[in-house]
Design a protein around this motif. Structure first.
Motif, PDB file in Angstrom:
ATOM      1  N   UNK A   1       0.894  -1.154   0.145  1.00  0.00           N
ATOM      2  CA  UNK A   1      -0.097   0.045  -0.043  1.00  0.00           C
ATOM      3  C   UNK A   1       0.692   1.417  -0.081  1.00  0.00           C
ATOM      4  N   UNK A  24      -4.649   5.786  -4.639  1.00  0.00           N
ATOM      5  CA  UNK A  24      -5.174   6.376  -3.618  1.00  0.00           C
ATOM      6  C   UNK A  24      -6.014   7.687  -3.690  1.00  0.00           C
ATOM      7  N   UNK A  57      -7.046   2.650  -1.412  1.00  0.00           N
ATOM      8  CA  UNK A  57      -7.147   3.544  -0.067  1.00  0.00           C
ATOM      9  C   UNK A  57      -7.964   4.792  -0.294  1.00  0.00           C
ATOM     10  N   UNK A  58      -8.969   4.925   0.492  1.00  0.00           N
ATOM     11  CA  UNK A  58      -9.737   6.099   0.706  1.00  0.00           C
ATOM     12  C   UNK A  58      -9.879   6.762   2.036  1.00  0.00           C
ATOM     13  N   UNK A  59      -9.683   7.999   2.205  1.00  0.00           N
ATOM     14  CA  UNK A  59      -9.798   8.542   3.460  1.00  0.00           C
ATOM     15  C   UNK A  59     -10.846   9.738   3.455  1.00  0.00           C
ATOM     16  N   UNK A  94     -11.668  -3.499   1.503  1.00  0.00           N
ATOM     17  CA  UNK A  94     -11.213  -2.302   2.485  1.00  0.00           C
ATOM     18  C   UNK A  94     -12.088  -1.227   2.285  1.00  0.00           C
ATOM     19  N   UNK A  95     -12.458  -0.791   1.290  1.00  0.00           N
ATOM     20  CA  UNK A  95     -12.911   0.247   0.581  1.00  0.00           C
ATOM     21  C   UNK A  95     -14.481   0.059   1.296  1.00  0.00           C
ATOM     22  N   UNK A  97     -15.395  -1.767   3.842  1.00  0.00           N
ATOM     23  CA  UNK A  97     -15.313  -1.541   5.154  1.00  0.00           C
ATOM     24  C   UNK A  97     -15.228  -0.186   5.794  1.00  0.00           C
ATOM     25  N   UNK A  98     -14.695   0.769   4.914  1.00  0.00           N
ATOM     26  CA  UNK A  98     -14.848   2.353   5.216  1.00  0.00           C
ATOM     27  C   UNK A  98     -16.319   2.703   5.116  1.00  0.00           C
ATOM     28  N   UNK A 101     -18.435   1.695   7.939  1.00  0.00           N
ATOM     29  CA  UNK A 101     -18.081   2.372   9.097  1.00  0.00           C
ATOM     30  C   UNK A 101     -18.840   3.640   9.059  1.00  0.00           C
ATOM     31  N   UNK A 102     -18.636   4.551   8.024  1.00  0.00           N
ATOM     32  CA  UNK A 102     -19.200   5.839   7.655  1.00  0.00           C
ATOM     33  C   UNK A 102     -20.688   5.910   7.511  1.00  0.00           C
ATOM     34  N   UNK A 104     -21.715   4.961   4.503  1.00  0.00           N
ATOM     35  CA  UNK A 104     -21.753   5.333   3.229  1.00  0.00           C
ATOM     36  C   UNK A 104     -22.445   4.419   2.507  1.00  0.00           C
TER      37      UNK A 104
END
Lengths: 121, 249
Positions: A1, A24, A57-59, A94-95, A97-98, A101-102, A104
């Motif tokens: 990553x 990213x 990756x996403x933030x 992973x995306x 999962x975010x 969590x949020x 979305x």
């Protein structure tokens, strides 16, 4: 990553536009995605599918771009009176999962398949 | 273990910071998912500093420190920019519909979700510190199991144990020798086992034996080797014992 780039590939179909994202989607690169989507809006193209299969990756700045883009796409009325939309396809684990969590996951129409996502318009 | 990175608070430092923290997380035994989660929390905290602590035209420094002990992994980010009050940031309403969401507060929310404890502090003179801690994953050693065969004597034991030495060189630290198929052990065989035991202990590892045949068990008893090696009746017993006391039974 240790990826440091965001690569956006654009494919245009008759009624929709597909953006393939790789790399990213962080604070550094989120503005690039915003600009690409903005450019489509300016051409009157508001039915957009994002293929996220290559996204590593996403933030939160990336998430904000997605929310704003979907709101704006739906606000814009096309000449044929169909609202636009921003739909997503192929979320990596992973995306996803975010997104879970949020909250979305419930904010977007998410497809397992790009063809399904394009055909959904 | 501990390491420090100092860099300019600019957006293109985010990938560097992520890679830096990842090294620490790998040393601390986090799997790919845990590693990724902590990296995301650090990325959010760093993004916050880069975007809000300093004027965009004159970014200051950001210092990233990771450390870990037996139970926890910690990351600290320090900057000398504007003070930050996390209480002033509205928390996102995760279950609200699209029309009512604006994407604000997601960074702090993610940090809270992904880390066990998060503290924000301002220390004189003018240093902001965000400290994030997460429990380390349980350290169950990966046990390498070897079945030995036939006679452990001057002729055969060194060759029989060669694979174990290779595994040690490759990083194995928990070794179980299954002697159920060993019918005989000579003084050379015993000596080679002692050499192996020293070698395992020298690298902080554990060596256990299991399933000794009666004649072999008798040799161990007669020579006092039962005092030196932890010996278990079956392989399953041996596997369960790793991570526990290492004294001979």
């Amino acid at each position: 990553m240790d990826t440091t780039y965001l690569e956006i590939t654009h494919r245009s179909f008759s009624r929709t536009d597909l953006l393939e994202l790789r790399g990213r989607l962080d604070a550094m690169h989120a503005p690039e995605l915003r600009q690409r989507i903005e450019a489509l809006f300016e051409q009157g193209r508001t039915r957009i599918v994002l293929d996220l299969a290559g996204l590593e990756y996403v933030s939160s700045p990336g998430l904000r771009v997605l929310i704003e883009a979907r709101k704006r796409a739906r606000d814009r009325r096309l000449p044929d009176l169909e609202a636009g939309d921003l739909r997503l396809a192929r979320l990596p684990v992973r995306i996803r999962e975010v997104f879970d969590l949020t909250g979305f996951t419930n904010l977007f129409q998410i497809h397992d398949d790009v063809v399904d996502a394009i055909g959904s318009f | 273990m501990r390491d420090v990175l100092t860099t300019t608070a600019e957006l293109d430092a985010l990938a560097t910071i992520g890679a830096f923290v990842r090294v620490g997380l790998e040393h601390a035994g986090f799997d790919e998912r845990g590693n990724w989660q902590v990296q995301l929390a650090v990325d959010e905290a760093a993004t916050n500093i880069i975007q809000h602590a300093y004027p965009a035209a004159s970014p200051g420094a950001i210092e990233v420190i990771w450390w870990f002990d037996d139970t926890t992994f910690g990351v600290e980010l320090r900057d000398t920019g504007k003070p930050f009050d996390p209480a002033a940031v509205p928390r996102p309403r995760i279950d609200a519909p699209l029309e009512e969401r604006d994407g604000g507060g997601l960074g702090l929310y993610l940090i809270d979700q992904l880390m066990d404890t998060v503290t924000f502090a301002r220390e004189a003179p003018g240093v902001n510190i965000v400290r994030m801690v997460r429990r380390r994953p349980a350290q169950a050693p990966a046990v390498r199991q070897f079945a030995l065969h036939g006679r452990l004597d001057a002729r055969h034991s060194a060759a029989a144990l060669a694979a174990v030495r290779t595994a040690l060189d490759d990083g194995a630290r928990a070794v179980l020798l299954d002697l159920s198929d060993v019918s005989f052990i000579s003084s050379s065989g015993l000596r080679d086992l002692i050499v192996l035991l020293r070698r395992v202990r020298a690298v902080g590892g554990e060596l256990r034996l299991c399933a000794l045949q009666p004649l072999v068990a008798e040799v161990f008893a007669l020579t006092g080797f039962v005092q030196l090696f932890p010996i278990h009746p079956t392989a399953a017993d041996g596997l369960r014992a790793f991570g526990g006391p290492t004294r001979a039974s």
